[in-house]
Write a protein that holds these residues in place. Sequence first.
Motif, PDB file in Angstrom:
ATOM      1  N   SER A   1       0.827  -1.204   0.000  1.00  0.00           N
ATOM      2  CA  SER A   1       0.000   0.000   0.000  1.00  0.00           C
ATOM      3  C   SER A   1       0.863   1.256   0.000  1.00  0.00           C
ATOM      4  O   SER A   1       0.557   2.233  -0.689  1.00  0.00           O
TER       5      SER A   1
ATOM      6  N   THR B   1      -3.708  -1.800  -7.597  1.00  0.00           N
ATOM      7  CA  THR B   1      -4.215  -1.696  -6.222  1.00  0.00           C
ATOM      8  C   THR B   1      -5.437  -2.580  -6.019  1.00  0.00           C
ATOM      9  O   THR B   1      -5.571  -3.260  -5.000  1.00  0.00           O
TER      10      THR B   1
ATOM     11  N   ALA C   1      -5.425  -5.677  -3.488  1.00  0.00           N
ATOM     12  CA  ALA C   1      -6.364  -5.716  -2.370  1.00  0.00           C
ATOM     13  C   ALA C   1      -7.172  -7.009  -2.379  1.00  0.00           C
ATOM     14  O   ALA C   1      -7.454  -7.603  -1.331  1.00  0.00           O
TER      15      ALA C   1
ATOM     16  N   ILE D   1      -4.673  -2.110   2.092  1.00  0.00           N
ATOM     17  CA  ILE D   1      -4.053  -1.789   0.801  1.00  0.00           C
ATOM     18  C   ILE D   1      -4.899  -0.761   0.060  1.00  0.00           C
ATOM     19  O   ILE D   1      -4.388   0.231  -0.467  1.00  0.00           O
TER      20      ILE D   1
ATOM     21  N   GLY E   1      -3.525   2.883  -0.442  1.00  0.00           N
ATOM     22  CA  GLY E   1      -3.218   3.035  -1.858  1.00  0.00           C
ATOM     23  C   GLY E   1      -4.170   3.936  -2.594  1.00  0.00           C
ATOM     24  O   GLY E   1      -3.769   4.684  -3.482  1.00  0.00           O
TER      25      GLY E   1
END
Length: 792
Positions: A177, A213, A217, A225, A229
């Motif tokens: 992240s 991302t 995740a 995350i 992120g």
Amino acid sequence: MDNSEKLNLLLIKLENLLLRQQGFEAEIQALRNEVSALQSPGSVSTPPTINPEPIITAPPRNTPPGFVAQHSTVPQPTPAPIPSPANQTQPNFAERFKRENMVKSDFEKFIGENLISKIGILILIIGVAIGAKYAIDHDMVSPLTRIVLGYAVGAGLMAFAIKLKAKYENFSAVLVSGAIAIMYFITYAAYDFYALIPQALAFALMVVFTSFTVVAAIKYNKQIIAHIGLVGAYAVPFLLSDGSGKVGVLFTYMAIINIGILVLSFKKYWKPLFYASFGLTWIIFSAWRLDLSSTNNYFSLALLFSTLFFLIFYITNLAYKVSKKEVFGFSDVVILLLNSFVYYGIGYLILSDNKNSTELLGLFTLANAVIHFVVCLIIYKKNLADKNLFYLILAMVITFITMAVPVQLDGGWVTIFWVVEAAVLFYLARIKKIVIYEKLSFPLIFLAFFSLLEDWITYYDIYNGNAAIITPILNVGFLTACIFIACFFWMFSISKKESEEPVAWIWMRQILSYSIPAILVFVIYITFRIEISKYFNNLFELSKINTTPKTRFYDSISEYNYNYKTLKTAWIYIYTLFFASALSYLNIKKLKNTKLAITNLVINIWVIIVFLTFGLYKLSELRDAYLLPESKYFIIGSFNIGIRYVAIAFFALLIVQCYQLQRSGLLKKDLKTMFDYLLYLSILWIISSELINILELSHSEGSYKLGLSILWGIFSLFLISMGLAKNKKHLRIGAMVLFGITLIKLFFYDIYSLSTISKTIVFVSLGVLLLIISFLYNKYKHLIIDDAKIEN
């Protein structure tokens, strides 16, 4: 298997369960005894003997009905020997020690493995940002080198996180992240501040980072995350801002982040992530738009991105719930409503601030309704979600259509639309059992009522300001009121059909049960009263005569027939008497409602009091205008006298309806005494007023004092006679009170202004009346004595 065999099997199962329950209770008691023994080492506990319980066996097939199953003893497992207290102490201590250490280790694990890592990565990102800013401010490295080093740090952190994923997944998720946030940071700086990469490449990189991302995740199944992120990336533009005002870049950047959250919502439903993104986006956008004040700059840009954000969050909020067919919770409903109304508020502000788009406000409001309607239609056609969601979005459609009317239209059209909409929603709620529509109709009922009140106030303002002539009955105001009355009468007829189903908001239904008929009666009365006013207002305006022509230095002087003003008031009193009588008659003959009967009684008494005080005074003004006209330009006819008897006739009608109401049994109380007082006091007041009227018409000024004293004395005699004849004590007492008032009036008021002959007439008359009253009391004293015995 027939029903009797099935019943036997169910009874056997029930009996077996009860026997097992008894066995469990015995074991629980044994454990309690053991605990007591451990707490008191000196005592020796004897474990209770657990007798094996008989188990009921199932009957053979084809058992005749009425067969009762027999208990058969089945060997139960022998319970294990209960260890002695000495042997039990050590394991118990070890278990407690292990549990305490486990709690400590869990707390320590949370701090060491979870919290510290998150704080560490946050501090690392801040440190990188501060260091980069310092290097930029002091020109330590070239812009290209700064960007390359930034990407290198992010890539190195990402590689290190991937390497640690197998053994340290939580720690790896935090590093991933942080690396993503750094990538956002560097990409935004490379495009916005240094122009090292074109706009297309910057957006492409952001899309790649956002996609990564989302994938990360999902793979890690870690919300952290997405938080660091995606949501953390919102801070990037503000950390690197130089005040250049490139809001298009900022909002595009935010839109990409929100689209990432939208994609993620199809896979996961992490509410904190969605709430954070939702709140940050609208706060940032609202703060920017409000800061622009009323400037017309960025009109298209603001409208475009506000619509884009609205659609992103609208779809995001529906995506997971619809795909999983889950019921919407309270928080989901709040977010859905908040998103819609925040967008509408911002859009309304944008359009209203632009002088070229104010006429589009109604269309914009209707467009919001269309958006919700399309979503509602898709959900209904595809059967994508539960009915509550469908009705909720349909309620949004109705709400925005309701708002579009006053935004685009004005006057009676708003009232008509709102009242029709309220009636339709009320019908669907009560007849079609769609509960949410009753909640929607509740505010609309009062909105329509207040809108009608505003229409009436506007009419009076127009009349008082411009002396407008409005044709009675044939006007938009009367049409609006008729449609309003029809809709409320429809709702009233529906509300009388009580439903046996439980109601969620009982207080709301109770309010409506009183409000709908009350508003209906009030509007009917005021509607026709206003039409009467319009008629006489027109006559007043048409009576205008210019007595002095307009000159260069002076305006013309006009005369009006003010008798029309007084006639208007008199006819309004007559109409009020008729309305109260008709309402009482309708309830007595048709409705038979006890609550309305109490309202009828209160209205009738109030109308009677107002007519006797103010109404008769207005009628006397009409008489005076007939006898002594104020203007030589207008002829006052004898109808000024005749209207008095029209009013008294309607007053008598109201008194009759009060009598019928008292006899109907709807009031549930015996109000005969109160009605007698009301009746005879009203008669006394009317005949006293009529005596003054006759004396005034005969030009016998000053004779009313003499006449009233004699009249009141005769009426007292009449009341005593009625009290004796009907054996009503309250009438006799009332007569005595009236005679006492007459005597006080005679000695303290009349005697100073009467001539000798008048005094003689009054004293002789009252003396004779007193002797007659005394004679009646002596002659019929047995009736009074019998009455007193009955009361005792």
